[in-house]
Design a protein around this motif. Structure first.
Motif, PDB file in Angstrom:
ATOM      1  N   GLY A  30       0.788  -1.231   0.000  1.00 36.37           N
ATOM      2  CA  GLY A  30       0.000   0.000   0.000  1.00 36.37           C
ATOM      3  C   GLY A  30       0.816   1.275   0.000  1.00 36.37           C
ATOM      4  N   LEU A  31       2.090   1.198  -0.393  1.00 36.07           N
ATOM      5  CA  LEU A  31       2.942   2.389  -0.480  1.00 36.07           C
ATOM      6  C   LEU A  31       2.809   2.947  -1.898  1.00 36.07           C
ATOM      7  CD1 LEU A  31       6.012   0.968   1.440  1.00 36.07           C
ATOM      8  CD2 LEU A  31       4.352   2.646   2.279  1.00 36.07           C
ATOM      9  N   THR A  32       1.754   3.716  -2.116  1.00 35.28           N
ATOM     10  CA  THR A  32       1.376   4.119  -3.465  1.00 35.28           C
ATOM     11  C   THR A  32       2.033   5.409  -3.952  1.00 35.28           C
ATOM     12  OG1 THR A  32      -0.590   5.218  -2.602  1.00 35.28           O
ATOM     13  CG2 THR A  32      -0.837   2.917  -3.341  1.00 35.28           C
ATOM     14  N   GLY A  33       2.944   5.966  -3.180  1.00 40.04           N
ATOM     15  CA  GLY A  33       3.665   7.155  -3.641  1.00 40.04           C
ATOM     16  C   GLY A  33       4.576   6.853  -4.804  1.00 40.04           C
ATOM     17  N   THR A  34       5.067   5.635  -4.880  1.00 41.88           N
ATOM     18  CA  THR A  34       5.885   5.193  -6.006  1.00 41.88           C
ATOM     19  C   THR A  34       4.927   4.852  -7.136  1.00 41.88           C
ATOM     20  OG1 THR A  34       7.520   4.326  -4.466  1.00 41.88           O
ATOM     21  CG2 THR A  34       7.647   3.545  -6.725  1.00 41.88           C
ATOM     22  N   LYS A  35       5.084   5.501  -8.281  1.00 39.03           N
ATOM     23  CA  LYS A  35       4.108   5.404  -9.366  1.00 39.03           C
ATOM     24  C   LYS A  35       4.528   4.414 -10.450  1.00 39.03           C
ATOM     25  CE  LYS A  35       1.720   8.664  -7.484  1.00 39.03           C
ATOM     26  NZ  LYS A  35       0.713   8.231  -6.557  1.00 39.03           N
ATOM     27  N   ILE A  73       9.307   7.395  -1.527  1.00 37.67           N
ATOM     28  CA  ILE A  73       8.939   8.798  -1.358  1.00 37.67           C
ATOM     29  C   ILE A  73       8.244   9.050  -0.020  1.00 37.67           C
ATOM     30  CG2 ILE A  73       6.729   8.555  -2.572  1.00 37.67           C
ATOM     31  CD1 ILE A  73       9.153  11.579  -2.845  1.00 37.67           C
ATOM     32  N   GLU A  74       7.562   8.051   0.506  1.00 35.88           N
ATOM     33  CA  GLU A  74       6.845   8.233   1.774  1.00 35.88           C
ATOM     34  C   GLU A  74       7.790   8.619   2.917  1.00 35.88           C
ATOM     35  OE1 GLU A  74       4.031   5.703  -0.627  1.00 35.88           O
ATOM     36  OE2 GLU A  74       6.193   5.698  -0.318  1.00 35.88           O
ATOM     37  N   ALA A  75       9.057   8.254   2.824  1.00 35.00           N
ATOM     38  CA  ALA A  75      10.001   8.520   3.915  1.00 35.00           C
ATOM     39  C   ALA A  75      11.123   9.471   3.523  1.00 35.00           C
ATOM     40  CB  ALA A  75      10.607   7.204   4.406  1.00 35.00           C
ATOM     41  N   ILE A  76      11.080  10.042   2.337  1.00 34.39           N
ATOM     42  CA  ILE A  76      12.232  10.825   1.874  1.00 34.39           C
ATOM     43  C   ILE A  76      12.487  12.055   2.731  1.00 34.39           C
ATOM     44  CG2 ILE A  76      11.111  12.321   0.157  1.00 34.39           C
ATOM     45  CD1 ILE A  76      14.458  10.378  -0.198  1.00 34.39           C
ATOM     46  N   GLN A 101       6.499  13.311 -10.161  1.00 34.28           N
ATOM     47  CA  GLN A 101       7.322  14.059  -9.214  1.00 34.28           C
ATOM     48  C   GLN A 101       7.908  13.234  -8.075  1.00 34.28           C
ATOM     49  OE1 GLN A 101       8.471  17.187  -9.868  1.00 34.28           O
ATOM     50  NE2 GLN A 101       7.430  16.793 -11.798  1.00 34.28           N
ATOM     51  N   SER A 102       7.254  12.175  -7.635  1.00 29.87           N
ATOM     52  CA  SER A 102       7.876  11.362  -6.586  1.00 29.87           C
ATOM     53  C   SER A 102       9.163  10.744  -7.112  1.00 29.87           C
ATOM     54  CB  SER A 102       6.917  10.299  -6.049  1.00 29.87           C
ATOM     55  OG  SER A 102       6.521   9.401  -7.060  1.00 29.87           O
ATOM     56  N   GLY A 103       9.148  10.279  -8.347  1.00 27.56           N
ATOM     57  CA  GLY A 103      10.363   9.737  -8.948  1.00 27.56           C
ATOM     58  C   GLY A 103      11.416  10.806  -9.161  1.00 27.56           C
ATOM     59  N   GLN A 104      10.992  12.004  -9.532  1.00 25.31           N
ATOM     60  CA  GLN A 104      11.931  13.116  -9.722  1.00 25.31           C
ATOM     61  C   GLN A 104      12.614  13.473  -8.397  1.00 25.31           C
ATOM     62  OE1 GLN A 104      12.603  14.282 -12.702  1.00 25.31           O
ATOM     63  NE2 GLN A 104      10.781  14.014 -13.951  1.00 25.31           N
ATOM     64  N   VAL A 105      11.835  13.545  -7.337  1.00 24.44           N
ATOM     65  CA  VAL A 105      12.386  13.866  -6.010  1.00 24.44           C
ATOM     66  C   VAL A 105      13.374  12.786  -5.570  1.00 24.44           C
ATOM     67  CG1 VAL A 105      11.774  14.050  -3.547  1.00 24.44           C
ATOM     68  CG2 VAL A 105      10.478  15.336  -5.270  1.00 24.44           C
ATOM     69  N   MET A 106      13.030  11.540  -5.816  1.00 19.29           N
ATOM     70  CA  MET A 106      13.933  10.441  -5.439  1.00 19.29           C
ATOM     71  C   MET A 106      15.237  10.520  -6.222  1.00 19.29           C
ATOM     72  SD  MET A 106      12.280   9.021  -3.025  1.00 19.29           S
ATOM     73  CE  MET A 106      13.232   7.536  -2.715  1.00 19.29           C
TER      74      MET A 106
END
Length: 148
Positions: A30-35, A73-76, A101-106
């Protein structure tokens, strides 16, 4: 059962060894921040960190993770560099649709953890994730601001 360390927490997951890490993160945990974007490691929407290295999780088989620490991304923002990246993203209003954007931030966080003062070439070389909205100039500006 496969044992994983994700965002500092330990999980036991019952999944096939060749299951992409992306689907374990999203569908099982359920960690859906990763797309999910392309499924072929080209777009970068699924970028996570494995022991601090940016990886495209859609092409990382579960059995290849081993004992590597996974950060999503949930813990970045628990990471000082990650927090600075997110702050720069917000200050410069980088996202348009936001899907990538989550991938970009990572990717940006991994870059800045390896190279604290990146050149424009370093940024261009590291920030290869695709953005359908074309926010590349804002992304590069945010990376420079986070590095400052």
């Amino acid at each position: 059962m496969v044992s994983l360390t994700i965002n500092g927490r330990h999980y036991s997951v019952d999944a096939e060894p060749d299951t992409p890490l992306l689907f374990v993160l999203r569908d099982t945990l359920g960690l859906t921040g990763t797309k999910y974007g392309c499924g072929i490691a080209q777009c970068g929407a699924c970028t996570v960190h494995l022991d601090g290295q940016a990886m495209r999780s859609c092409q990382v088989p579960l059995d290849s993770v081993g004992t590597q620490a996974i950060t999503t991304i949930e813990a970045i923002e628990q990471d000082d560099v990650g927090r600075k990246v997110v702050e720069a993203w917000v200050a410069l209003q980088v996202p348009q649709c936001g899907y990538c954007q989550s991938g970009q931030v990572m990717a940006a966080t991994a870059l800045l953890k390896q190279t604290s003062q990146p050149t424009d070439k370093d940024i261009a070389d590291a920030m290869t994730n695709l953005c359908r909205c074309g926010t590349y100039n804002a992304i590069a500006a945010a990376v420079r601001q986070a590095a400052a």
